[in-house]
Scaffold this motif. Structure first.
Motif, mmCIF file in Angstrom:
data_model
loop_
_atom_site.group_PDB
_atom_site.id
_atom_site.type_symbol
_atom_site.label_atom_id
_atom_site.label_comp_id
_atom_site.label_asym_id
_atom_site.label_seq_id
_atom_site.Cartn_x
_atom_site.Cartn_y
_atom_site.Cartn_z
ATOM 1 N N ILE A 36 0.866 -1.179 0.000
ATOM 2 C CA ILE A 36 0.000 0.000 0.000
ATOM 3 C C ILE A 36 0.906 1.234 0.000
ATOM 4 C CG2 ILE A 36 -1.834 1.264 1.208
ATOM 5 C CD1 ILE A 36 -2.772 -1.502 0.210
ATOM 6 N N GLY A 37 0.734 2.089 -1.016
ATOM 7 C CA GLY A 37 1.555 3.287 -1.133
ATOM 8 C C GLY A 37 0.695 4.538 -1.193
ATOM 9 N N SER A 38 1.374 5.668 -1.344
ATOM 10 C CA SER A 38 0.680 6.965 -1.387
ATOM 11 C C SER A 38 0.478 7.429 -2.827
ATOM 12 C CB SER A 38 1.506 8.010 -0.643
ATOM 13 O OG SER A 38 1.089 9.314 -1.014
ATOM 14 N N HIS A 39 -0.647 8.115 -3.015
ATOM 15 C CA HIS A 39 -0.928 8.748 -4.314
ATOM 16 C C HIS A 39 -1.251 10.227 -4.022
ATOM 17 C CE1 HIS A 39 -1.668 8.590 -8.532
ATOM 18 N NE2 HIS A 39 -2.977 8.568 -8.500
ATOM 19 N N ARG A 43 -3.933 16.329 -6.097
ATOM 20 C CA ARG A 43 -3.622 17.480 -6.949
ATOM 21 C C ARG A 43 -2.349 17.156 -7.722
ATOM 22 N NH1 ARG A 43 -3.586 22.765 -3.343
ATOM 23 N NH2 ARG A 43 -2.604 21.356 -1.855
ATOM 24 N N LEU A 44 -2.165 17.751 -8.887
ATOM 25 C CA LEU A 44 -0.952 17.495 -9.670
ATOM 26 C C LEU A 44 0.213 18.244 -9.019
ATOM 27 C CD1 LEU A 44 -3.240 16.715 -11.726
ATOM 28 C CD2 LEU A 44 -1.609 17.326 -13.511
ATOM 29 N N LEU A 45 1.227 17.492 -8.620
ATOM 30 C CA LEU A 45 2.324 18.081 -7.848
ATOM 31 C C LEU A 45 3.039 19.183 -8.628
ATOM 32 C CD1 LEU A 45 3.559 14.717 -6.341
ATOM 33 C CD2 LEU A 45 2.446 16.575 -5.079
ATOM 34 N N GLY A 46 3.144 19.016 -9.923
ATOM 35 C CA GLY A 46 3.824 20.014 -10.758
ATOM 36 C C GLY A 46 3.086 21.352 -10.813
ATOM 37 N N GLN A 47 1.828 21.373 -10.369
ATOM 38 C CA GLN A 47 1.058 22.620 -10.346
ATOM 39 C C GLN A 47 1.174 23.323 -8.986
ATOM 40 O OE1 GLN A 47 -2.869 21.116 -11.249
ATOM 41 N NE2 GLN A 47 -2.498 20.995 -13.447
ATOM 42 N N GLU A 79 6.227 23.851 -1.021
ATOM 43 C CA GLU A 79 5.629 23.683 0.311
ATOM 44 C C GLU A 79 4.340 22.856 0.215
ATOM 45 O OE1 GLU A 79 6.629 26.691 -0.942
ATOM 46 O OE2 GLU A 79 8.493 26.644 0.204
ATOM 47 N N GLU A 80 3.530 23.166 -0.778
ATOM 48 C CA GLU A 80 2.276 22.402 -0.954
ATOM 49 C C GLU A 80 2.585 20.948 -1.305
ATOM 50 O OE1 GLU A 80 -0.877 25.685 -2.721
ATOM 51 O OE2 GLU A 80 0.782 25.060 -3.996
ATOM 52 N N GLN A 81 3.590 20.747 -2.143
ATOM 53 C CA GLN A 81 3.982 19.381 -2.507
ATOM 54 C C GLN A 81 4.411 18.608 -1.259
ATOM 55 O OE1 GLN A 81 6.458 18.467 -5.831
ATOM 56 N NE2 GLN A 81 6.273 20.494 -6.716
ATOM 57 N N HIS A 82 5.192 19.283 -0.418
ATOM 58 C CA HIS A 82 5.683 18.653 0.805
ATOM 59 C C HIS A 82 4.508 18.185 1.660
ATOM 60 C CE1 HIS A 82 7.483 18.201 4.802
ATOM 61 N NE2 HIS A 82 8.625 18.027 4.178
ATOM 62 N N TRP A 83 3.497 19.053 1.777
ATOM 63 C CA TRP A 83 2.326 18.688 2.581
ATOM 64 C C TRP A 83 1.611 17.477 1.973
ATOM 65 C CZ3 TRP A 83 -2.955 18.333 1.768
ATOM 66 C CH2 TRP A 83 -3.715 18.124 2.938
ATOM 67 N N THR A 98 9.690 17.618 -6.584
ATOM 68 C CA THR A 98 8.955 16.411 -6.187
ATOM 69 C C THR A 98 9.898 15.285 -5.790
ATOM 70 O OG1 THR A 98 7.383 17.046 -7.914
ATOM 71 C CG2 THR A 98 7.062 14.901 -6.871
ATOM 72 N N GLU A 99 10.877 15.029 -6.650
ATOM 73 C CA GLU A 99 11.770 13.896 -6.387
ATOM 74 C C GLU A 99 12.622 14.134 -5.140
ATOM 75 O OE1 GLU A 99 13.583 11.673 -9.632
ATOM 76 O OE2 GLU A 99 12.742 13.199 -10.966
#
Ligand SMILES: [Zn+2]
Length: 333
Positions: free
Chosen positions: A222-225, A230-234, A238-242, A276-277
């Motif tokens: 079981i992993g995270s999506h 939301r699309l991370l590239g958008q 900070e939002e991506q981190h959350w 992201t990476e």
């Protein structure tokens, strides 16, 4: 008949296809992605995310078992980290979004074939009847009485609603995925207002934590999506981190085990970025999955950008593409 179908038919007719099937595979990791296994035509929502019927998926799994080495879980992470030397092509199964069919159909097929898979959940959707943006867009465009739809966000787009509603759906979905779309709700509000139709009432559409725990106990990963898909590239870093941290925390709390893998929503180029990476690694994920095609080879094995493919629903094309990717390493088109 398309050029691809003609080429696949020629491979079959000349015997080259079965010859290739008996050839030794190249060393690598072929990762297959499905969103929904089931009957696309019966869906009132996004039909494009159905990649195989239950029977077709079962047939594909059996084919992979016969011609390649099927792996999952820790072995996948060991290969991605370079801890396991590759001598042949391995295949792994991954499933995004966590629709109920993952539990009701896919899980049963994997168990019956003695295989495992990785399932990527969106905590905000787990156990709910949520109609996510792609499903809502598909429903509104398919059911609107309007003859055209004009959006202004994140860029002007006018879509003519002709006889080919599915093409109109694809156009609006593509628009939603633009990197300049920083607030999907603005686009959805415009679309709702223009389409002028209500979403139907639906029952539960996503698996529950209890089902996820049962799947994990049976060997599934079981992993995270992300937390809200939301699309991370958008998003800002900070939002991506959350999105990446919160989803990891919530899933771990609910399944009672570490979450070490993430599939980036949509996963195409532009759907995630260089931040992201980095954030994925910093948060302790061992693997991150994209979704723009390709095979992971020993020379190109990037743990936080593992390439994934979709399989062709046409049986002959599926065989031809699988054998070309695993024996030659790429597709000629
Ligand atoms: Zn998704």
């Amino acid at each position: 008949m398309s050029k691809r179908s003609l080429a696949a038919e020629a491979l079959r007719r000349t015997g080259a296809l079965s010859l290739l099937e008996h050839m030794r595979s190249k060393p690598g990791l072929l990762i297959v992605t499905h969103h929904r296994v089931g009957n696309a035509a019966a869906s009132r929502f996004d039909r494009a995310i159905f990649s195989a019927s239950a029977d077709a998926f079962d047939r594909q799994v059996k084919y992979f078992k016969r011609h390649l080495s099927v792996i999952g879980g820790e072995e996948l992470e060991a290969i991605a980290a370079g801890r396991q030397k590759l001598t042949r092509m391995h295949v792994a199964f991954t499933f995004d979004d966590g629709y109920v069919n993952d539990y009701r159909t896919t899980f049963d097929i994997l168990k019956a074939n003695d295989c495992t898979g990785s399932f990527f959940l969106v905590p905000e959707y787990v156990g709910t009847a949520t109609v996510p943006w792609w499903d809502e867009i598909a429903y509104l465009v398919r059911n609107t009485a309007r003859t055209s739809l004009s959006l202004t966000y994140p860029a002007p787009l006018t879509v003519t609603i002709g006889t080919d509603r599915e093409a109109a759906i694809v156009a609006v979905l593509r628009h939603y995925k633009l990197p300049s779309n920083h607030d999907g709700n603005i686009l959805l509000e415009q679309l709702r207002e223009q389409a002028g139709c209500e979403l139907p009432h639906v029952g539960r559409r996503f698996i529950t934590w209890e089902e996820a725990r049962e799947m994990r106990a049976a060997g599934m990963t079981i992993g995270s999506h992300t937390q809200t898909h939301r699309l991370l590239g958008q998003l800002t870093p900070e939002e991506q981190h959350w999105e990446l941290a919160e989803s990891k925390r919530v899933i771990e709390e609910n399944i009672g085990a570490p979450v070490t893998s993430v599939a980036y929503p949509v996963g195409i180029r532009g759907a995630f970025d260089e931040h992201t990476e980095r954030i994925t690694r910093e948060l302790g994920y061992n693997v991150g999955f994209s979704f723009y095609g390709g095979v992971n080879t020993p020379e190109h094995m990037q743990p936080t950008n593992l390439l994934r493919i979709s399989t062709n629903p046409d049986w002959l094309l599926f065989r031809a593409e699988t054998v070309l990717l695993s024996r030659l390493g790429s597709l000629p088109y």
